[in-house]
Design a protein around this motif. Structure first.
Motif, mmCIF file in Angstrom:
data_model
loop_
_atom_site.group_PDB
_atom_site.id
_atom_site.type_symbol
_atom_site.label_atom_id
_atom_site.label_comp_id
_atom_site.label_asym_id
_atom_site.label_seq_id
_atom_site.Cartn_x
_atom_site.Cartn_y
_atom_site.Cartn_z
ATOM 1 N N ASP A 48 0.810 -1.220 0.000
ATOM 2 C CA ASP A 48 0.000 0.000 0.000
ATOM 3 C C ASP A 48 0.845 1.273 0.000
ATOM 4 O O ASP A 48 0.334 2.355 -0.307
ATOM 5 C CB ASP A 48 -0.938 0.011 1.213
ATOM 6 C CG ASP A 48 -2.062 -1.020 1.087
ATOM 7 O OD1 ASP A 48 -2.208 -1.610 0.005
ATOM 8 O OD2 ASP A 48 -2.798 -1.221 2.075
ATOM 9 N N ARG B 52 -3.142 -1.500 10.814
ATOM 10 C CA ARG B 52 -4.464 -1.176 10.269
ATOM 11 C C ARG B 52 -5.272 -2.472 10.188
ATOM 12 O O ARG B 52 -5.432 -3.056 9.115
ATOM 13 C CB ARG B 52 -4.335 -0.533 8.892
ATOM 14 C CG ARG B 52 -3.563 0.808 8.900
ATOM 15 C CD ARG B 52 -3.446 1.376 7.504
ATOM 16 N NE ARG B 52 -2.655 0.508 6.640
ATOM 17 C CZ ARG B 52 -2.852 0.387 5.326
ATOM 18 N NH1 ARG B 52 -3.804 1.058 4.733
ATOM 19 N NH2 ARG B 52 -2.072 -0.413 4.608
ATOM 20 N N ARG C 266 -7.885 -3.253 7.441
ATOM 21 C CA ARG C 266 -7.309 -3.482 6.116
ATOM 22 C C ARG C 266 -6.789 -4.926 6.018
ATOM 23 O O ARG C 266 -6.994 -5.590 4.992
ATOM 24 C CB ARG C 266 -6.159 -2.488 5.873
ATOM 25 C CG ARG C 266 -5.357 -2.703 4.592
ATOM 26 C CD ARG C 266 -6.201 -2.581 3.348
ATOM 27 N NE ARG C 266 -5.356 -2.573 2.149
ATOM 28 C CZ ARG C 266 -5.792 -2.921 0.953
ATOM 29 N NH1 ARG C 266 -7.045 -3.298 0.765
ATOM 30 N NH2 ARG C 266 -4.972 -2.874 -0.083
ATOM 31 N N TYR C 267 -6.161 -5.403 7.089
ATOM 32 C CA TYR C 267 -5.644 -6.776 7.083
ATOM 33 C C TYR C 267 -6.794 -7.786 7.003
ATOM 34 O O TYR C 267 -6.719 -8.776 6.262
ATOM 35 C CB TYR C 267 -4.814 -7.042 8.345
ATOM 36 C CG TYR C 267 -3.736 -6.013 8.622
ATOM 37 C CD1 TYR C 267 -3.137 -5.283 7.591
ATOM 38 C CD2 TYR C 267 -3.310 -5.753 9.927
ATOM 39 C CE1 TYR C 267 -2.167 -4.331 7.847
ATOM 40 C CE2 TYR C 267 -2.323 -4.799 10.187
ATOM 41 C CZ TYR C 267 -1.764 -4.094 9.153
ATOM 42 O OH TYR C 267 -0.798 -3.148 9.410
ATOM 43 N N GLU D 206 -9.748 -7.230 5.720
ATOM 44 C CA GLU D 206 -10.344 -7.114 4.384
ATOM 45 C C GLU D 206 -9.599 -7.984 3.373
ATOM 46 O O GLU D 206 -10.216 -8.748 2.607
ATOM 47 C CB GLU D 206 -10.304 -5.648 3.939
ATOM 48 C CG GLU D 206 -10.753 -5.416 2.501
ATOM 49 C CD GLU D 206 -10.264 -4.088 1.926
ATOM 50 O OE1 GLU D 206 -10.375 -3.909 0.706
ATOM 51 O OE2 GLU D 206 -9.751 -3.243 2.694
#
Length: 399
Positions: free
Chosen positions: A18, A72, A75-76, A78
Motif C-alpha cells: 500500500d 491497520r 485493512r488486514y 479485508e
C-alpha cells in the motif's frame, strides 16, 4: 492431499504494497502510533536481527533505517477475507486457520490438476490475483506435515512432502519444530529420550495418551507424518465472547480504568447483538502487578446491553479495586446463548432495545463507536487488534 497456505509477513507485506516507496525496505508494524512492541516485520528488517516481540527502540538500534508502520487491522481483515474467498475457487474444502493461514483439503479434486506441484502454483497464482501478495505453501498428506513444509518453504516458496516420505523427512527434526508441540511437551518427551521425530517410535503411544489424552495420541502420530486431525470447516458455537485491552503501565486513575472497562463492555455487547447472543454471567478482570484481580459477576437476567455490563464492571471496581496500578482490562460474556432469553416476570425495556438497534445500524455504516456513551470520547486511541481465532464469518469475525 492437504495444503497449508501461509502468508509471508502478512501485515508488513500489506504495508509495503500500500506504500510503494516502502517496497523492499525494512518495515515494522506496531499497534498504532503509540505501540512500542513489534507485531510483525518485513524480511528486509529481519535481515538486521529485528523480530516479532522486540521493542521498537531496540529494533531501531539494529536497523537505523527501520520504517514504523502503525497497524491497520481492518485493512488486514479485508485482504484476508478476499484471500480466503479466493481459495474456494481451488477447492470448497477450506479451513481458515488464522488471519494469515488456511488449510485446503485437495483430496477430492486431485483429478482436476496435474499433481501437487501444479496445484501449489495454481494456489499461489490465485492468492496473487485476489490480493497482490506472496505466500508460502506446504503440501503433504496431513495437516502437521503440510504446515511444517510451508514453514520450510518461506518466503514465497512451495514445498511438497509426499505422504510416503513424510516419516523419513521428519525423522531428523526436533519434535518442537512441529506445530502443536510446545516446550512443555518437549521437556516431557526428552525425559523419555525423545528429542527428534524419529525417536517417537521408541516409546509406546499409550505413554503419551496417559499423560495428554487424545492430544498425546495425536502427537505420537504427528511425529511420523500421520496426523489424523481432519480439517474443520465449521465455526463452533462460542463458549465465551470477550474483549480486553492493555493500559499504560501502572494506571491508577479510576476514571481511566472505568473508561477502558466501558469500552470493552460496549464492544462485547455490540458483538453479542450482532450474532444474536446474550449472557447472564460476565468475567471482569484487572491485571495488576500481583496478577489478576477478577470476578464472575451475574446480571440476574440475560442481556446484550453494554450499559448493564458496564454497571457490573463499575460495581466490581468500587468493591474490589484498592488503588493499585493496572496493566490490562478484560470483559468476557460467559456461556452466551443464542436468541432472546426472556424472563417470565421481567418487563423488557423496549426503548433501550430500540436505542441499541439504532446505534448498531449507525456504527455498522460509519464505523465502530461512531455513536457511543460520552465517557468513550476519552477512550484510548490505540487501534483494536485481530483476535488469534479470527475467521472471515460468524462470531469469530472480530477485531
Amino acid at each position: 492431499m492437504i495444503a497449508l497456505i501461509d502468508m509471508d509477513c502478512f501485515f508488513a507485506q500489506i504495508e509495503q504494497m500500500d506504500n510503494r516507496n516502502w517496497f523492499k525496505k525494512p518495515v515494522a508494524v506496531t499497534n498504532g502510533t503509540q505501540g512500542t512492541t513489534i507485531i510483525t516485520c518485513s524480511y528486509e528488517a529481519r535481515a538486521f536481527g529485528v523480530h516479532t516481540g522486540m521493542r521498537l527502540k531496540q529494533a531501531r538500534q539494529l536497523c537505523p533505517g527501520l520504517i514504523h508502520a502503525p497497524s491497520r487491522p481492518y485493512r488486514y481483515a479485508e485482504l484476508s477475507t478476499r484471500i480466503m474467498e479466493g481459495l474456494i475457487d481451488i477447492t470448497p474444502d477450506v479451513e481458515v486457520f488464522s488471519v494469515d493461514e488456511a488449510f485446503l483439503d485437495l483430496s477430492r479434486c486431485q483429478s482436476l490438476y496435474q499433481g501437487a506441484t501444479d496445484i501449489g502454483y495454481l494456489i499461489k497464482k490465485r492468492v496473487w490475483q485476489v490480493s497482490g501478495l506472496h505466500c508460502s505453501i506446504g503440501i503433504s498428506g496431513d495437516k502437521t506435515t503440510a504446515k511444517f513444509a510451508a514453514k520450510k518453504a518461506k518466503p514465497d516458496g512451495l514445498k511438497v512432502i509426499h505422504p510416503d516420505l513424510a516419516a523419513e523427512v521428519l525423522a531428523s527434526e526436533v519434535v518442537t519444530a512441529l506445530s502443536g508441540i510446545n516446550k512443555g511437551i518437549g521437556r516431557f518427551l526428552r525425559h523419555y529420550g525423545v528429542e527428534r521425530c524419529g525417536d517417537m517410535k521408541k516409546i509406546p503411544m499409550s505413554l503419551l495418551a496417559k499423560r495428554f489424552g487424545h492430544l498425546g495420541r495425536r502427537i505420537w502420530l504427528m511425529a511420523q507424518g500421520l496426523d489424523p486431525e481432519p480439517l474443520n470447516f465449521n465455526v463452533k458455537a462460542p463458549k465465551s465472547i470477550g474483549h480486553g485491552k492493555v493500559l499504560p503501565p501502572k494506571t491508577a486513575q479510576k476514571n481511566i480504568i472505568l473508561t477502558y472497562l466501558q469500552h470493552m463492555s460496549e464492544k462485547v455487547a455490540a458483538r453479542m447483538r450482532c450474532f444474536c447472543y446474550q449472557a447472564e454471567c460476565f468475567f471482569i478482570g484487572l491485571k495488576t502487578e500481583r496478577g489478576w484481580l477478577k470476578t464472575k459477576a451475574r446480571a440476574g437476567v440475560y442481556t446484550d446491553d453494554g450499559q448493564v455490563i458496564y454497571q457490573l464492571c463499575k460495581a466490581f471496581v468500587d468493591f474490589y479495586w484498592a488503588g493499585q496500578g493496572v496493566w490490562q482490562v478484560q470483559v468476557t460474556a460467559l456461556s452466551p446463548r443464542q436468541g432472546k432469553q426472556l424472563d417470565l416476570f421481567a418487563q423488557p425495556d423496549l426503548q433501550r432495545e430500540h436505542l441499541n438497534q439504532t446505534v448498531d445500524k449507525v456504527n455498522y455504516r460509519y464505523g465502530e463507536l461512531t455513536l457511543a456513551p460520552a465517557r468513550l470520547l476519552q477512550k484510548s486511541t490505540m487501534p483494536n487488534v485481530i483476535a488469534p481465532a479470527w475467521k472471515p464469518k460468524g462470531h469469530r469475525k472480530t477485531i
